[in-house]
Design a protein around this motif. Sequence first.
Motif, PDB file in Angstrom:
ATOM      1  N   LEU A   8       0.853  -1.183   0.000  1.00  0.00           N
ATOM      2  CA  LEU A   8       0.000   0.000   0.000  1.00  0.00           C
ATOM      3  C   LEU A   8       0.886   1.229   0.000  1.00  0.00           C
ATOM      4  CD1 LEU A   8      -3.157   1.180   1.330  1.00  0.00           C
ATOM      5  CD2 LEU A   8      -1.176   2.396   2.229  1.00  0.00           C
ATOM      6  N   SER A   9       0.511   2.192  -0.828  1.00  0.00           N
ATOM      7  CA  SER A   9       1.162   3.487  -0.708  1.00  0.00           C
ATOM      8  C   SER A   9       0.176   4.563  -1.130  1.00  0.00           C
ATOM      9  CB  SER A   9       2.448   3.560  -1.520  1.00  0.00           C
ATOM     10  OG  SER A   9       3.206   4.665  -1.049  1.00  0.00           O
ATOM     11  N   GLY A  10       0.551   5.793  -0.869  1.00  0.00           N
ATOM     12  CA  GLY A  10      -0.362   6.878  -1.198  1.00  0.00           C
ATOM     13  C   GLY A  10       0.387   8.161  -1.476  1.00  0.00           C
ATOM     14  N   GLN A  12      -0.467  12.418  -1.472  1.00  0.00           N
ATOM     15  CA  GLN A  12      -1.467  13.413  -1.084  1.00  0.00           C
ATOM     16  C   GLN A  12      -2.037  14.128  -2.297  1.00  0.00           C
ATOM     17  OE1 GLN A  12      -1.551  16.173   2.063  1.00  0.00           O
ATOM     18  NE2 GLN A  12       0.190  15.240   3.075  1.00  0.00           N
ATOM     19  N   MET A  41      -3.311   4.695  -3.133  1.00  0.00           N
ATOM     20  CA  MET A  41      -4.345   5.577  -2.599  1.00  0.00           C
ATOM     21  C   MET A  41      -4.073   7.034  -2.943  1.00  0.00           C
ATOM     22  SD  MET A  41      -5.166   5.827   1.430  1.00  0.00           S
ATOM     23  CE  MET A  41      -3.787   6.898   1.795  1.00  0.00           C
ATOM     24  N   ALA A  43      -4.467  10.328  -1.087  1.00  0.00           N
ATOM     25  CA  ALA A  43      -4.706  10.719   0.307  1.00  0.00           C
ATOM     26  C   ALA A  43      -5.335  12.108   0.348  1.00  0.00           C
ATOM     27  CB  ALA A  43      -3.393  10.674   1.093  1.00  0.00           C
ATOM     28  N   HIS A  46      -5.786  13.326   4.383  1.00  0.00           N
ATOM     29  CA  HIS A  46      -4.560  13.957   4.888  1.00  0.00           C
ATOM     30  C   HIS A  46      -4.389  15.376   4.348  1.00  0.00           C
ATOM     31  CE1 HIS A  46      -2.993   9.863   6.115  1.00  0.00           C
ATOM     32  NE2 HIS A  46      -2.666  10.610   7.135  1.00  0.00           N
ATOM     33  N   TYR A 129      -2.066  13.118  12.248  1.00  0.00           N
ATOM     34  CA  TYR A 129      -1.778  12.669  10.876  1.00  0.00           C
ATOM     35  C   TYR A 129      -1.167  11.257  10.839  1.00  0.00           C
ATOM     36  CZ  TYR A 129       0.501  13.408   6.200  1.00  0.00           C
ATOM     37  OH  TYR A 129       0.937  13.324   4.902  1.00  0.00           O
ATOM     38  N   MET A 133      -2.502   7.729   9.001  1.00  0.00           N
ATOM     39  CA  MET A 133      -1.637   7.052   8.022  1.00  0.00           C
ATOM     40  C   MET A 133      -1.399   5.594   8.435  1.00  0.00           C
ATOM     41  SD  MET A 133       1.883   8.381   6.325  1.00  0.00           S
ATOM     42  CE  MET A 133       3.159   7.250   5.759  1.00  0.00           C
ATOM     43  N   ASP A 136      -4.341   3.730   7.264  1.00  0.00           N
ATOM     44  CA  ASP A 136      -4.287   3.480   5.813  1.00  0.00           C
ATOM     45  C   ASP A 136      -3.553   2.178   5.524  1.00  0.00           C
ATOM     46  OD1 ASP A 136      -5.302   6.070   5.517  1.00  0.00           O
ATOM     47  OD2 ASP A 136      -3.327   6.950   5.075  1.00  0.00           O
ATOM     48  N   ILE A 137      -2.453   2.023   6.209  1.00  0.00           N
ATOM     49  CA  ILE A 137      -1.553   0.900   5.926  1.00  0.00           C
ATOM     50  C   ILE A 137      -2.084  -0.394   6.539  1.00  0.00           C
ATOM     51  CG2 ILE A 137       0.772   0.011   6.377  1.00  0.00           C
ATOM     52  CD1 ILE A 137       1.631   3.065   6.431  1.00  0.00           C
ATOM     53  N   VAL A 145       5.533  -1.053   2.338  1.00  0.00           N
ATOM     54  CA  VAL A 145       5.045   0.300   2.051  1.00  0.00           C
ATOM     55  C   VAL A 145       6.166   1.114   1.406  1.00  0.00           C
ATOM     56  CG1 VAL A 145       3.968   2.375   3.013  1.00  0.00           C
ATOM     57  CG2 VAL A 145       3.558   0.155   4.083  1.00  0.00           C
ATOM     58  N   VAL A 147       7.873   4.233   0.373  1.00  0.00           N
ATOM     59  CA  VAL A 147       7.746   5.665   0.727  1.00  0.00           C
ATOM     60  C   VAL A 147       9.088   6.368   0.521  1.00  0.00           C
ATOM     61  CG1 VAL A 147       5.888   5.654   2.441  1.00  0.00           C
ATOM     62  CG2 VAL A 147       8.206   5.046   3.151  1.00  0.00           C
ATOM     63  N   GLN A 151       9.077   9.993   4.857  1.00  0.00           N
ATOM     64  CA  GLN A 151       7.944   9.321   5.513  1.00  0.00           C
ATOM     65  C   GLN A 151       8.385   8.157   6.387  1.00  0.00           C
ATOM     66  OE1 GLN A 151       4.680  10.323   5.388  1.00  0.00           O
ATOM     67  NE2 GLN A 151       5.533  12.127   4.365  1.00  0.00           N
TER      68      GLN A 151
HETATM   69  N1  TRP Z   1       1.944  10.960   4.145  1.00  0.00           N
HETATM   70  C1  TRP Z   1       2.260  10.533   2.819  1.00  0.00           C
HETATM   71  C2  TRP Z   1       3.009  11.672   2.108  1.00  0.00           C
HETATM   72  O1  TRP Z   1       2.767  12.817   2.378  1.00  0.00           O
HETATM   73  C3  TRP Z   1       1.035  10.170   2.040  1.00  0.00           C
HETATM   74  C4  TRP Z   1       0.351   9.003   2.644  1.00  0.00           C
HETATM   75  C5  TRP Z   1      -0.827   8.989   3.332  1.00  0.00           C
HETATM   76  C6  TRP Z   1       0.832   7.659   2.642  1.00  0.00           C
HETATM   77  N2  TRP Z   1      -1.141   7.738   3.722  1.00  0.00           N
HETATM   78  C7  TRP Z   1      -0.134   6.897   3.340  1.00  0.00           C
HETATM   79  C8  TRP Z   1       1.986   7.050   2.127  1.00  0.00           C
HETATM   80  C9  TRP Z   1       0.045   5.517   3.545  1.00  0.00           C
HETATM   81  C10 TRP Z   1       2.150   5.670   2.319  1.00  0.00           C
HETATM   82  C11 TRP Z   1       1.192   4.933   3.033  1.00  0.00           C
HETATM   83  O2  TRP Z   1       3.813  11.390   1.246  1.00  0.00           O
END
Ligand code: TRP
Length: 330
Positions: A8-10, A12, A41, A43, A46, A129, A133, A136-137, A145, A147, A151
């Motif tokens: 999983l990754s995301g 914003q 995802m 985000a 966030h 925050y 997060m 999310d994971i 993950v 990142v 992060q």
């Molecule tokens: N905080 C991450 C960023 O700013 C974005 C993010 C939100 C994220 N939820 C996550 C990244 C879960 C990995 C997994 O880059």
Amino acid sequence: MENKKVILSGIQATGNLTLGNYIGALKNFVKMQDEYDCYYMIANLHALTVRRDPAELKENTLKVLATYIAAGIDPEKSTIFVQSQVHEHAELGWVLDCYTYMGELSRMTQFKDKSEKHADNINAGLFTYPSLMAGDILLYQADVVPVGEDQKQHLEITRDIAERFNKLYGDTFKVPEPYIPKAGARIMGLQDPASKMSKSSTIPNDTILLVDTPEEIMKKVKKAVTDSEGIVKYDVENKPGVSNLMTIYSVIKNISLDEVEKQFEGKGYGEFKTTVGEAIVKELEPFHKKYNELMNDKIYLEKIYTEGSRKASEKARKTLNLVYNKVGLV
Ligand code: TRP
């Protein structure tokens, strides 16, 4: 499908992504699609931790989605979804707030940095925050993950929260591993190579946006800060500008830094920059075409995120039910 490891990754939903996002994150997301069961995802919850214009936030959500797909994430292979559309995120986020300590949250460097930057709006969401997060994971029982370096601390707190919860209630969450790519993990600003390339940089020509035209890209690369030595050599400490351009080139061409050094032996910065600029332009050409097509087809984009969010929710709900049951929420 069943025995594949989960990723999983995301990113914003905060506007135009940069070449740094592309090299450090998106290219890896694409590579991992076949080997892993991937959840990517957008985000947007966030994103609310900083004041946003509502129309812009909506548009940015679509921009990140179009960027994912244009960069090569295939919605048939990976699940692409919007955080706010999967209500389990907010729900698990709340539960995890109750298993996260104020002390550990106040040690987060991102919180400290953002509090300084937005001194007039240090809200509770900015503070919690990391537990959102973590939710999310952990909802997806993610193994890995991917990142950026910035992060890493949020991944560590996620692991701490998961371990704490597992200890209290028995095995519930998979404890995830961060994956921080070696090559290109940190693409730096072209004008300020001491700082990460960031879309919020206020220095002109510091950041290459994925939506920049070929002319803009060439201009920015040509203006990039170098040094007076005139030798293409990797030395982050003494030659941060040149080293950064070398990193960009080596990732795009998929060659080692040694090979980059050899290729430009005896050549000046002028030729080096032109070659790097052209490589970026060529790399982003198919991206641009696809991105523009997608942004002109919002109905398709809505279909993708609706379907992705439905799939994500199915998986997330299982974990949330388990958690509610363990803590005693009826
Ligand atoms: N905080 C991450 C960023 O700013 C974005 C993010 C939100 C994220 N939820 C996550 C990244 C879960 C990995 C997994 O880059």
